[in-house]
Write an enzyme that holds these catalytic residues in place. Structure first.
Site: not given
Ligand SMILES: NC(=O)c1ccc[n+]([C@@H]2O[C@H](COP(=O)([O-])OP(=O)(O)OC[C@H]3O[C@@H](n4cnc5c(N)ncnc54)[C@H](OP(=O)(O)O)[C@@H]3O)[C@@H](O)[C@H]2O)c1
Length: 278
Positions: A164, A168
């Protein structure tokens, strides 16, 4: 100081906005905030019932809105969303890339390659593809504004959220790159939320809200509307000289080490102890 008459119309009157991941949480709040600012909306997510519910709420508030269910991982869905928006409203002035996945959890040495690819497809590739669609359909000739929803966590590492966080961080870079490539007509910025009360982060705030809040200079965790208001401002002409920027909407998470209250490590500790099904 600027002076002059008060604006006669809401700041996004006459504009059309496309918001992904708007069946709940931050995306739904963004859609509502943009609608209150006068925009017409196209909202998307996978769950048709959630999309229908968001559209119904927007219309009940007096807004014009359509919804299209599908996954941002599917390029055909992204093009359909753009075409349906153009067909309904004739323009796509604003794109908010909000949909994301925080899977797969766990140490990167255990990361399944397919899951890793999915994280990058949803969190990085889809935002690029949707901007490409909007660019071709409207923005290259008429301009517009894009906001990508990143995360405060992209600025540092943390346990179990390597895929993640890495995706990002790539989205942050994509934001800057697109901002450079698409000016002067199109502005591209991001917002980076801290811990916000939504489904995605439920496993943290349900267990540790008090500790997290006490460690923040603002004394509370975020609500979806906190992020939505920042997005509304960034896509409005009030932010017309801002592009390639990342706006932290984190209640002071990044500066919490200097905060006198609470437990600055609460989020990291919950992540360390959290595994799917635990
Ligand atoms: N909550 C936080 O603490 C926090 C902190 C930092 C950043 N963020 C970011 O904020 C954004 C919104 O998250 P949230 O907290 O509001 O999470 P959420 O409540 O879980 O909502 C996520 C939304 O994205 C949609 N979605 C997920 N995967 C999708 C896919 N493949 N295709 C289309 N739609 C998809 C979901 O709807 P369906 O399931 O119906 O598809 C839902 O509408 C994300 O970018 C997230 O990374 C959140």
């Amino acid at each position: 100081m600027t002076s002059g008459p008060l604006p006669a119309a809401p700041v996004l009157a006459g504009r059309t906005a496309l918001v992904t991941g708007a069946s709940r949480g931050i995306g739904r709040a963004i859609a509502g905030e943009l609608a209150r600012a006068g925009a017409r909306l196209c909202v998307t997510a996978r769950d048709p019932a959630g999309v229908r519910d968001t559209v119904a709420r927007l219309r009940a508030g007096g807004a014009e809105a359509i919804g299209v269910a599908g996954s941002v991982a599917d390029p055909a869905h992204l093009w359909e969303v753009t075409e349906r928006t153009m067909a309904a409203y004739g323009r796509v002035d604003v794109v908010v890339n909000n949909a994301a996945t925080n899977q797969p959890y766990g140490p990167l040495m255990d990361a399944d390659p397919d899951d890793w690819r999915t994280a990058f497809t949803v969190n990085v590739e889809a935002p690029l593809r949707l901007v490409q669609c909007a660019w071709r359909a409207w923005m290259s000739e008429h301009g517009g504004a894009v906001v990508n929803v990143c995360t405060e966590g992209a600025g540092h590492v943390g346990p179990h959220v390597g895929a993640y966080g890495t995706s990002k961080a790539a989205l942050l870079h994509l934001t800057a790159q697109l901002a450079g490539e698409l000016g002067p007509g199109v502005r591209v910025n991001s917002v980076s939320p801290g811990l916000v009360r939504t489904e995605m982060a439920r496993f943290v705030w349900e267990r540790a809200e008090e500790g997290v809040a006490a460690g923040l200079p603002t004394g509370r965790i975020g609500e979806p509307d906190d992020v939505a208001r920042a997005v509304r401002w960034l896509v409005s002409d009030e932010a017309s000289w801002i592009t390639g920027a990342d706006l932290l909407v984190d209640g002071g998470t990044r500066v919490r080490a200097a905060s006198p209250g609470g437990d600055p490590g609460a989020v990291q500790r919950e992540l360390r102890h959290h595994l799917p099904g635990s």
